[in-house]
Scaffold this motif. Structure first.
Motif, short mmCIF file in Angstrom:
data_model
loop_
_atom_site.label_atom_id
_atom_site.label_comp_id
_atom_site.label_asym_id
_atom_site.label_seq_id
_atom_site.Cartn_x
_atom_site.Cartn_y
_atom_site.Cartn_z
N SER A 88 75.43 28.02 -47.36
CA SER A 88 76.99 28.66 -47.71
C SER A 88 76.77 28.81 -46.22
O SER A 88 79.26 29.19 -45.96
N ALA A 89 76.78 28.83 -45.60
CA ALA A 89 77.04 28.55 -43.97
C ALA A 89 77.36 27.43 -43.51
O ALA A 89 78.77 27.61 -42.62
N PHE A 90 77.00 26.44 -43.88
CA PHE A 90 77.25 24.71 -44.14
C PHE A 90 78.82 24.92 -44.64
O PHE A 90 79.69 24.09 -44.32
N LEU A 91 78.79 25.08 -45.95
CA LEU A 91 80.52 25.12 -47.13
C LEU A 91 80.94 25.80 -46.07
O LEU A 91 82.16 25.07 -46.05
N GLY A 92 80.97 27.22 -45.63
CA GLY A 92 81.90 28.00 -44.96
C GLY A 92 82.56 27.11 -44.15
O GLY A 92 83.81 27.60 -43.51
N ALA A 116 78.04 23.21 -38.94
CA ALA A 116 77.37 22.55 -40.01
C ALA A 116 76.61 22.09 -39.56
O ALA A 116 75.38 22.02 -40.38
N ILE A 117 75.56 21.09 -38.67
CA ILE A 117 75.28 19.78 -38.79
C ILE A 117 73.72 21.43 -38.48
O ILE A 117 72.73 21.12 -38.96
N ALA A 118 73.67 22.44 -37.95
CA ALA A 118 72.38 23.38 -37.43
C ALA A 118 72.07 23.86 -38.87
O ALA A 118 71.17 23.91 -39.56
#
Length: 114
Positions: A95-99, A43-45
């Motif tokens: 979208s990777a953060f949301l996932g 999430a941070i990355a």
């Protein structure tokens, strides 16, 4: 006497000549902690990548405007491809953060048994 959980060092004496004991515990692999840290790191990355890609897209957009104003005969600017690439990276990383946030929240809810 040597135990797996506790080792007493006879050579270590404090100032009152009492034996000092120190615990040496084995660190066990905990999959929950590993999964939580992996989700947090993802999430941070992904947020950082989203921010940097957004700044890159804005920079390419500005360079595209400058290039078009400098030479109006240019039909397709090279900066347009860079801008679209940065916008695509921004979309994927967001979208990777949301996932990862959704997966982390579902693990947290499942663990708390709501």
């Amino acid at each position: 006497m040597i135990n797996h959980k506790q080792v007493i060092y006879q050579s270590q004496l404090d100032h009152k000549s009492k034996m000092v004991s120190r615990r040496r515990t084995r660190r066990r692999f905990n999959p929950r902690i590993f999964i939580d840290r992996t989700i947090e790191t993802t999430a941070i990355a992904s947020l950082l990548l989203t921010g940097f890609s957004g700044v890159g897209a804005m920079a390419c957009w500005g360079m595209e405007i400058i290039e078009i104003n400098a030479n109006p005969n240019i039909i397709i600017s090279g900066w347009e491809y860079q801008k679209n690439r940065s916008l695509g990276a921004m979309l994927v990383s967001f979208s990777a953060f949301l996932g990862s946030s959704l997966v982390g929240a579902s693990f947290c809810i499942h663990r708390d048994k709501f």
